[in-house]
Enzyme design. Structure first.
Site, PDB file in Angstrom:
ATOM      1  N   HIS A  86       0.827  -1.200   0.202  1.00 16.36           N
ATOM      2  CA  HIS A  86       0.140  -0.124   0.123  1.00 16.36           C
ATOM      3  C   HIS A  86       0.860   1.117   0.059  1.00 16.36           C
ATOM      4  CE1 HIS A  86      -2.193   3.084   2.567  1.00 16.36           C
ATOM      5  NE2 HIS A  86      -2.923   3.020   1.661  1.00 16.36           N
ATOM      6  N   HIS A 124       2.314  11.029  -1.192  1.00 17.89           N
ATOM      7  CA  HIS A 124       1.280  10.604  -0.028  1.00 17.89           C
ATOM      8  C   HIS A 124       1.505  11.726   1.051  1.00 17.89           C
ATOM      9  CE1 HIS A 124       0.197   7.654   3.252  1.00 17.89           C
ATOM     10  NE2 HIS A 124      -1.180   8.252   2.569  1.00 17.89           N
TER      11      HIS A 124
END
Length: 323
Positions: A37, A114
């Site tokens: 992920h 991110h």
């Protein structure tokens, strides 16, 4: 199957190529494949601006407290510690990729993101390609599912880069059910790219996002997560797509506030790993079972190995049918 922990050496570097013929002839959507992920977050740049994927209040805090705030953000933005090469050597074959241009930067450069900016996408792709050139029977899924601050010219730049870096390794779009490792090996395909944006329409080697659904539980509670994973597996369509089970917990604002200085790994992931791993160990691949399973900090457990070994259940199932 090899049993040393994932992340140590290159023990799973050739696991796909080592599968028995019964499994390499099965549709790839029926095999268990380990994934990561937010795959690229092993390094983020605390000196670059906060990413355009962040909410306004986070950008404000980062502006006010600059590098200090970003160092706290790193603890919550990082979901992996291994580089692409290390993840590949550990057996990871699915990569969850989010990309962005940098505000106020001239040119069309694209970065992984991110919360904070990571490496240039071009560097990551070259690292993956280098591994694949040495391991000719290994196949990766590259899932480009979030784009930020990207205009048409950025998409053209990224789509061109993908085709230039991987060339003939890119798998042409076709019926998912027909994709087996044998088929991929025969055609020398090693990369399946999913591009969740209309700009890729009409490019045969860019698969649409609906061919790889990845339902997201959006919870901090491991029991709610496993219930969600079970429910979405039951809804898994029998035909037409791969499937990603996201075995991840997602911090809320109050989670981050409570564990501000601890970070994602120490505050949320490590304490809940036993529940998540127990769920993974209890799964079966196959028609109505798991396909791709993703996790945070894939090196913390024997995650890749546990997922890969689930494929042994398919062999014992076939043997039972033949009796």
């Amino acid at each position: 199957m090899k049993t040393r922990p994932a992340g140590i050496g290159n023990v799973n570097a050739d696991w796909m190529g080592s599968l028995p013929p019964k499994l390499s002839a099965m549709p790839l959507k029926h095999l268990a494949v380990p994934g990561s992920h937010d795959s690229f977050t092993y390094w983020v740049d605390v000196h670059a601006p906060v990413g355009p994927d962040q909410k306004a209040f986070v950008k404000y805090l980062a502006t006010m407290f600059s590098v200090l705030a970003k160092k706290v953000m790193v603890k919550w933005a990082m979901t992996q510690n291994l580089t692409f090469k290390e993840q590949l050597e550990a057996g990871i074959r699915y990569f969850d990729l989010r990309v962005s241009s940098k505000p106020r930067e001239s040119g069309k450069e694209i970065y992984f993101i991110h919360g904070l900016f990571g490496h240039k996408v071009s560097e990551g792709l070259l690292e993956i390609n280098s591994f694949l050139s040495k391991h000719r029977k290994e196949v990766v899924f590259l899932d480009f599912n979030h784009y930020y601050a990207m205009g048409a010219e950025h998409h053209v730049y990224l789509l061109t880069m993908l085709q230039e870096v991987f060339g003939s390794k890119l798998c042409n779009m076709c019926a998912v059910d027909s994709i087996t490792l044998d088929y991929l090996w025969k055609n020398k395909y090693q990369v399946i790219v999913f591009y969740h944006h209309p700009s890729a329409q009409g490019i045969p080697v860019m698969w649409p996002g609906n061919k790889i659904p990845a339902p997201w539980a959006n919870t901090t509670e491991p029991n709610k997560l496993t219930q969600f994973l079970e429910a979405t597996l039951k809804d898994r369509s029998s035909h037409g797509s791969f499937h990603v089970s996201q075995a991840i917990l997602t911090p809320r604002v109050n989670t981050v506030a409570k564990g501000l200085l601890w970070g994602l790994r120490n505050y949320l992931v490590e304490r809940n790993l036993p529940t998540i791993i127990s769920w993974v160990e209890a799964q079966r691949p196959g028609l109505d079972g798991v396909n791709i399973i993703t996790s945070d900090f894939v090196e913390l457990t024997d995650f890749a190995n546990i997922v890969i070994k689930l494929n042994n259940l398919l062999l014992s199932e076939q043997e039972r049918k033949q009796r």
